[in-house]
Scaffold this motif. Structure first.
Motif, PDB file in Angstrom:
ATOM      1  N   ILE A  73      -8.914  -1.556   0.199  1.00 48.12           N
ATOM      2  CA  ILE A  73      -7.582  -1.502   0.796  1.00 48.12           C
ATOM      3  C   ILE A  73      -7.491  -0.240   1.635  1.00 48.12           C
ATOM      4  CG2 ILE A  73      -5.096  -1.444   0.382  1.00 48.12           C
ATOM      5  CD1 ILE A  73      -5.632  -2.686  -2.371  1.00 48.12           C
ATOM      6  N   THR A  74      -7.354  -0.396   2.933  1.00 52.35           N
ATOM      7  CA  THR A  74      -7.160   0.786   3.783  1.00 52.35           C
ATOM      8  C   THR A  74      -5.690   1.192   3.737  1.00 52.35           C
ATOM      9  OG1 THR A  74      -6.709  -0.421   5.836  1.00 52.35           O
ATOM     10  CG2 THR A  74      -9.024   0.021   5.286  1.00 52.35           C
ATOM     11  N   GLY A  75      -5.443   2.473   3.913  1.00 54.57           N
ATOM     12  CA  GLY A  75      -4.076   2.963   3.754  1.00 54.57           C
ATOM     13  C   GLY A  75      -3.583   2.713   2.347  1.00 54.57           C
ATOM     14  N   GLY A  76      -4.483   2.829   1.384  1.00 57.60           N
ATOM     15  CA  GLY A  76      -4.176   2.432   0.009  1.00 57.60           C
ATOM     16  C   GLY A  76      -3.585   3.505  -0.865  1.00 57.60           C
ATOM     17  N   ALA A  77      -3.319   4.686  -0.309  1.00 55.02           N
ATOM     18  CA  ALA A  77      -2.853   5.791  -1.142  1.00 55.02           C
ATOM     19  C   ALA A  77      -1.341   5.867  -1.268  1.00 55.02           C
ATOM     20  CB  ALA A  77      -3.387   7.110  -0.583  1.00 55.02           C
ATOM     21  N   SER A  78      -0.601   5.103  -0.443  1.00 57.34           N
ATOM     22  CA  SER A  78       0.860   5.164  -0.495  1.00 57.34           C
ATOM     23  C   SER A  78       1.446   3.875   0.056  1.00 57.34           C
ATOM     24  CB  SER A  78       1.382   6.366   0.300  1.00 57.34           C
ATOM     25  OG  SER A  78       1.025   6.246   1.672  1.00 57.34           O
ATOM     26  N   GLY A  79       2.739   3.714  -0.128  1.00 59.85           N
ATOM     27  CA  GLY A  79       3.465   2.592   0.445  1.00 59.85           C
ATOM     28  C   GLY A  79       2.937   1.230   0.028  1.00 59.85           C
ATOM     29  N   ILE A  80       2.835   0.328   0.997  1.00 59.61           N
ATOM     30  CA  ILE A  80       2.371  -1.032   0.720  1.00 59.61           C
ATOM     31  C   ILE A  80       0.961  -1.010   0.155  1.00 59.61           C
ATOM     32  CG2 ILE A  80       1.696  -3.205   1.830  1.00 59.61           C
ATOM     33  CD1 ILE A  80       4.046  -2.794   3.759  1.00 59.61           C
ATOM     34  N   GLY A  81       0.119  -0.139   0.673  1.00 57.22           N
ATOM     35  CA  GLY A  81      -1.257  -0.073   0.189  1.00 57.22           C
ATOM     36  C   GLY A  81      -1.344   0.300  -1.267  1.00 57.22           C
ATOM     37  N   GLU A  82      -0.588   1.315  -1.677  1.00 57.87           N
ATOM     38  CA  GLU A  82      -0.587   1.730  -3.083  1.00 57.87           C
ATOM     39  C   GLU A  82      -0.060   0.602  -3.979  1.00 57.87           C
ATOM     40  OE1 GLU A  82       1.448   5.084  -6.043  1.00 57.87           O
ATOM     41  OE2 GLU A  82       2.007   4.980  -3.922  1.00 57.87           O
ATOM     42  N   ALA A  83       1.038  -0.018  -3.553  1.00 57.14           N
ATOM     43  CA  ALA A  83       1.605  -1.118  -4.349  1.00 57.14           C
ATOM     44  C   ALA A  83       0.610  -2.262  -4.483  1.00 57.14           C
ATOM     45  CB  ALA A  83       2.898  -1.609  -3.693  1.00 57.14           C
ATOM     46  N   THR A  84      -0.143  -2.535  -3.405  1.00 56.14           N
ATOM     47  CA  THR A  84      -1.123  -3.616  -3.458  1.00 56.14           C
ATOM     48  C   THR A  84      -2.288  -3.256  -4.360  1.00 56.14           C
ATOM     49  OG1 THR A  84      -0.498  -4.282  -1.211  1.00 56.14           O
ATOM     50  CG2 THR A  84      -2.582  -5.118  -2.062  1.00 56.14           C
ATOM     51  N   ALA A  85      -2.741  -2.014  -4.306  1.00 51.85           N
ATOM     52  CA  ALA A  85      -3.820  -1.585  -5.190  1.00 51.85           C
ATOM     53  C   ALA A  85      -3.421  -1.784  -6.646  1.00 51.85           C
ATOM     54  CB  ALA A  85      -4.159  -0.120  -4.919  1.00 51.85           C
ATOM     55  N   LYS A  86      -2.210  -1.389  -6.983  1.00 61.00           N
ATOM     56  CA  LYS A  86      -1.739  -1.560  -8.362  1.00 61.00           C
ATOM     57  C   LYS A  86      -1.666  -3.039  -8.738  1.00 61.00           C
ATOM     58  CE  LYS A  86       0.881   2.776  -8.506  1.00 61.00           C
ATOM     59  NZ  LYS A  86       2.216   3.427  -8.578  1.00 61.00           N
ATOM     60  N   GLU A  87      -1.170  -3.866  -7.798  1.00 58.40           N
ATOM     61  CA  GLU A  87      -1.027  -5.294  -8.098  1.00 58.40           C
ATOM     62  C   GLU A  87      -2.395  -5.958  -8.232  1.00 58.40           C
ATOM     63  OE1 GLU A  87       2.138  -6.118  -8.495  1.00 58.40           O
ATOM     64  OE2 GLU A  87       1.657  -8.111  -9.217  1.00 58.40           O
ATOM     65  N   PHE A  88      -3.345  -5.559  -7.402  1.00 59.46           N
ATOM     66  CA  PHE A  88      -4.702  -6.102  -7.504  1.00 59.46           C
ATOM     67  C   PHE A  88      -5.339  -5.732  -8.840  1.00 59.46           C
ATOM     68  CE2 PHE A  88      -4.214  -7.819  -3.606  1.00 59.46           C
ATOM     69  CZ  PHE A  88      -5.207  -7.728  -2.648  1.00 59.46           C
ATOM     70  N   ILE A  89      -5.196  -4.473  -9.254  1.00 58.79           N
ATOM     71  CA  ILE A  89      -5.743  -4.036 -10.549  1.00 58.79           C
ATOM     72  C   ILE A  89      -5.089  -4.834 -11.672  1.00 58.79           C
ATOM     73  CG2 ILE A  89      -5.768  -2.129 -12.196  1.00 58.79           C
ATOM     74  CD1 ILE A  89      -7.819  -1.656 -10.111  1.00 58.79           C
ATOM     75  N   ARG A  90      -3.773  -5.013 -11.576  1.00 57.52           N
ATOM     76  CA  ARG A  90      -3.038  -5.750 -12.609  1.00 57.52           C
ATOM     77  C   ARG A  90      -3.542  -7.186 -12.717  1.00 57.52           C
ATOM     78  NH1 ARG A  90       1.908  -4.835 -10.766  1.00 57.52           N
ATOM     79  NH2 ARG A  90       1.978  -2.848 -11.877  1.00 57.52           N
ATOM     80  N   ASN A  91      -4.029  -7.707 -11.597  1.00 59.09           N
ATOM     81  CA  ASN A  91      -4.513  -9.085 -11.577  1.00 59.09           C
ATOM     82  C   ASN A  91      -6.027  -9.193 -11.747  1.00 59.09           C
ATOM     83  OD1 ASN A  91      -2.382 -11.349 -10.815  1.00 59.09           O
ATOM     84  ND2 ASN A  91      -1.706  -9.415  -9.902  1.00 59.09           N
TER      85      ASN A  91
END
Length: 821
Positions: A38-56
């Motif tokens: 995930i690029t731009g994964g440290a904040s905002g939409i990217g961070e939320a997506t990283a968390k959701e991907f890990i959760r899944n």
């Protein structure tokens, strides 16, 4: 096969048998856990997506330039997450990030191109900082393509993978968002559309997500630049409430993350090339109000530079004017009375063309990649002639990078910036259309029109080189035949540079004075019957006069016009007769119809009773034309009704009224298409026109029944155009905005019963309009119909010509903007 093993054989069937399948994490429904970057994964939409991907159940590589934040997020997410520094403007770093995922986990399943920046250039177009534009495009568009390239490099051999790209509603509809940002996001969507087909053949899916405003750190900075008057709390409320259309819901980064999880998962295994819009309905509608005008009443900087002078010949600058479409347009402009500056880098050709065209033209060297040279060319026109009326941005190059995405040369992409055509070329042209949509609204408020022309393949020197690169096996004659015949839908028609030149003359002329923000697609075509010279009366008549050209552009043609006794139909009948056509006036207002036919002359017009809701009446009107004149060349399906005023809620919608409106406005047009095609297809020639509406382009402009009926008209045109093209028959729609006819005034009066007659007039003529200094009249629509019915438009089909003064290209971000914004 390894792909089958990874996905799990029989997995789909197990869902039917296992009632608990939906409880399993979306990304964990396979034997091997998915790996994502995930690029731009440290904040905002990217961070939320990283968390959701890990959760899944996924393993995630967070790629960003915010090192401290990135390491912190990775630590918070645990051993399944890792951080790596990645500046997405550097292709090598993107490649290294992809390779890291493969080295660490053995494969890469998902790449989410999410990194993005806003633009700091928020003023008018005249102050646009091109360096800022370049920065925004580098991160938001170029980096997306680089990410796709390197993800495809490792996914295509495995014949599996999902690539996602964060776009934006700003890429879909004009607004107060900085132009650079809007263009970059439209380009991202263009990337997806360009590349999805190729990747699909390798089992790799590619989709975009276009969110509306979310109060992420990036959005807060961006809106802070646009709304400098607002403090942080006000900005947050603007983003979360004022811009929100959907009652009772607030868009959050987690919503985009869940959309990403869905698109990345096997649940979306058959979705590719799609732009998932997550905007709470923001882009589907636009309110009618006069607040847009008040913001710019005190600004006249553009109008001072783009004077519409009716007493002097128009002055045009044409870039890329030394050959191909540019050369043809220069000749057509000169033939029609303009003065032309030919701007190109082909000096010998340019001087030769200018000499051939005579004293009305001049050549200047202009490398369009150098802003200073463009500025100098514009200044030359003003210095030499005192003003500039027309600028045709025509210069272009093809791409030399014609292989698969994995071998894409990003240096070649940079040169382009700015199907089977090279991706860089496709993306560059999508960005051009976005520039038009992004800027047209602002320019309209200063009386300046901005349009695009999108031609199909023409055997110009540029196209011959471009197709020659793609089809290296073909000799010149084969390449020419491919362009002129093989990729052509319509039997018997060949698109020529002169056709685009004539489209440019139309759009540059006062006949198109209410067309702006539009993309005129010239990609189909009718059977050529000997195209006549353009206009004998010259551009001075076309561009300076409020009346139509006196040339007989429809000489010898026979037309049937429904709803022809009043409004647009009446104006079109008169314009057709003036241009040499014979007309059957078809209506239900018998006395008015007979009187009108008598006024136009017995040789030129006749009247027939035709209730368009009765198919037999439509068939009879068509047959009457053939019986009386031996042929039928044009059917203009124009009859329509507004229906009842909009109900207070959809729950109160009167379906009987809906049925009536659909019967007249939509079903009758099917009947017209059917019976026109019945007599035109055997002759392999003809043109069918349908009156749609700006309500078909953007919602919330009229009663639901009317909006639906006009959207159906445009849908019909698109549905039948290709089939009819094979029979040499063209079909197009015209979508006018509101015109102050008696019918429109009555509808507005019914919608706003408390409004006085003067208030209704002002609403129709001012508050519902965008284009400064012009009023839409029925004659403008009639002239658009003449153009589309004539051989000048012989290669235009399946198109919706929007005549709305730029109304549908833009939308304010705020539902109720403050007066000081």
């Amino acid at each position: 096969m390894c792909v089958e093993n990874e996905r799990g054989e029989g997995q789909e069937q197990s869902r039917v048998d296992d009632v608990d399948w939906i409880r399993q994490p979306l990304l964990f429904r396979v034997k091997t856990r998915k790996v994502a970057v995930i690029t731009g994964g440290a904040s905002g939409i990217g961070e939320a997506t990283a968390k959701e991907f890990i959760r899944n159940g996924a393993k995630v590589i967070i790629a960003d330039v915010q090192d401290d934040l990135g390491h912190a997020v990775a630590a918070e997410l645990g051993p399944d997450a890792a951080y790596t520094r990645c500046d997405v403007t550097d292709e090598a770093q993107i490649a290294a990030t992809v390779d890291l995922a493969v080295a660490r986990h053995g494969h890469l399943d998902i790449l989410y191109n999410n990194a993005g920046i806003t633009s700091s250039s928020v003023g008018p177009l005249a102050s646009l900082d091109l360096a800022d534009f370049d920065r925004v495009m580098a991160v938001n568009a170029r980096a997306v393509l680089a990410g796709i390239k390197h993800a495809a490099r490792v996914m295509a051999p495995r014949r599996a993978g999902s690539i996602l790209c964060t776009a934006s509603v700003a890429g879909l509809i004009g607004s107060e968002v900085p132009h650079a940002y809007s263009v970059s996001k439209a380009a991202a969507i263009g990337v997806v559309r360009s590349a999805a087909g190729e990747l699909a053949r390798h089992g790799v899916r590619l989709n975009a997500i276009s969110p509306h405003g979310i109060a992420t750190p990036l959005a807060m900075r961006g809106f802070g630049d646009v709304l400098a008057w607002a403090d942080a709390e006000r900005l947050k409320r603007v983003i979360e409430e004022d811009m929100n259309e959907l009652e009772g819901a607030k868009l959050e980064a987690e919503d985009i993350a869940r959309a990403a999880v869905y698109l990345a998962s096997d649940e979306a295994k058959y979705i590719t090339g799609h732009n998932l819009v997550v905007d709470g309905g923001f882009t589907v509608g636009k309110r009618l109000n006069g607040q847009e005008q008040s913001r710019v009443d005190d600004v006249d900087w553009i109008r001072q530079q783009f004077l519409l002078c009716v007493k002097t010949r128009k002055v045009a600058v044409i870039t890329g004017g030394a050959s191909g479409i540019g050369e043809a347009t220069a000749k057509e402009f000169i033939r029609n009375g303009a003065k032309v500056i030919i701007a190109d880098v082909q000096d010998d050709l340019g001087h030769t063309v200018a000499a051939e065209l005579g004293p009305g033209s001049a050549y200047t060297r202009c490398d369009v990649t150098d802003e200073a040279q463009i500025a100098a060319t514009v200044d030359l026109a003003v210095a030499r002639h005192g003003h500039l009326d027309i600028l045709y941005n025509n210069a272009g190059i093809t791409s030399s990078s014609v292989g698969p995405l994995a071998s894409l040369d990003l240096a070649d992409f940079d040169r382009q910036q700015g199907g089977e055509m090279p991706h860089a070329y496709n993306v560059s042209k999508a960005a051009v259309i976005s520039v038009v949509r992004s800027a047209a609204g602002e320019l309209a408020r200063h009386g300046v029109r901005l349009n695009a022309i999108s031609p199909h393949g023409i055997a110009t020197p540029l196209a011959m080189r471009g197709f020659g690169d793609v089809l290296a096996w073909a000799d010149a004659e084969r390449v020419r035949r491919l362009i002129e015949e093989d990729i052509n839908e319509l039997e018997g028609a060949t698109l020529e540079a002169e056709d685009i030149a004539k489209a440019a003359v139309y759009l540059a002329s006062d006949e198109a004075k209410y067309v702006t923000g539009h993309n005129l697609v010239v990609d189909g075509g009718g059977r050529s019957r000997g195209v006549r010279p353009m206009f004998s009366s010259g551009l001075a008549d076309r561009l300076f006069s409020s009346s139509a050209s006196s040339s007989k552009r429809l000489e010898g043609k026979v037309a049937v016009i429904t709803g022809a006794v009043g409004g647009i139909g009446k104006a079109t009948a008169k314009e057709f007769v003036r241009n040499g056509a014979k007309v059957i006036i078809a209506d239900i207002q018998d006395d008015l119809g007979r009187a009108m036919a008598a006024e136009l002359g017995a040789d030129a017009a006749s009247y027939t009773h035709c209730d368009v809701t009765v198919e037999a009446d439509v068939a009879a009107a068509v047959d009457l034309a053939v019986a009386r004149h031996g042929r039928l060349d044009v059917v203009y399906s124009n009859a329509g009704i507004p229906g009842a005023a909009a109900p207070p809620t959809l729950a109160a919608l009167d379906l009987d009224d809906y049925d009536r409106v659909m019967a007249v406005n939509a079903r009758s047009m099917v009947a017209c298409l059917k019976h026109a095609a019945r007599v035109m297809s055997p002759r392999r020639a003809g043109c069918i026109l349908c009156t749609a509406s700006s309500t078909a382009v953007i919602g919330d402009l009229a009663a639901p029944a009317y909006c639906v009926s006009k959207a159906a008209v445009v849908g019909m045109v698109r549905a039948v155009a290709r089939r009819l093209a094979r029979d040499g028959v063209r079909v197009n729609a015209i979508s006018p905005h509101i015109i102050p006819t008696a019918l429109a005034t009555r509808v507005i009066s019914e919608t706003f019963p408390a409004a006085s007659a003067e208030e209704v007039r002002r609403m129709v003529t001012r508050e519902m309009q965008e284009l400064e200094g012009a009023s839409l009249e029925v004659e403008d629509v009639a002239r658009a119909a003449v153009f589309l019915a004539s051989d000048e438009a012989k290669f235009v089909t399946g198109h919706n010509l929007v005549v709305d003064g730029g109304f549908t290209v833009g939308k304010d971000l705020l539902r109720n903007p403050p007066s000081f914004a």
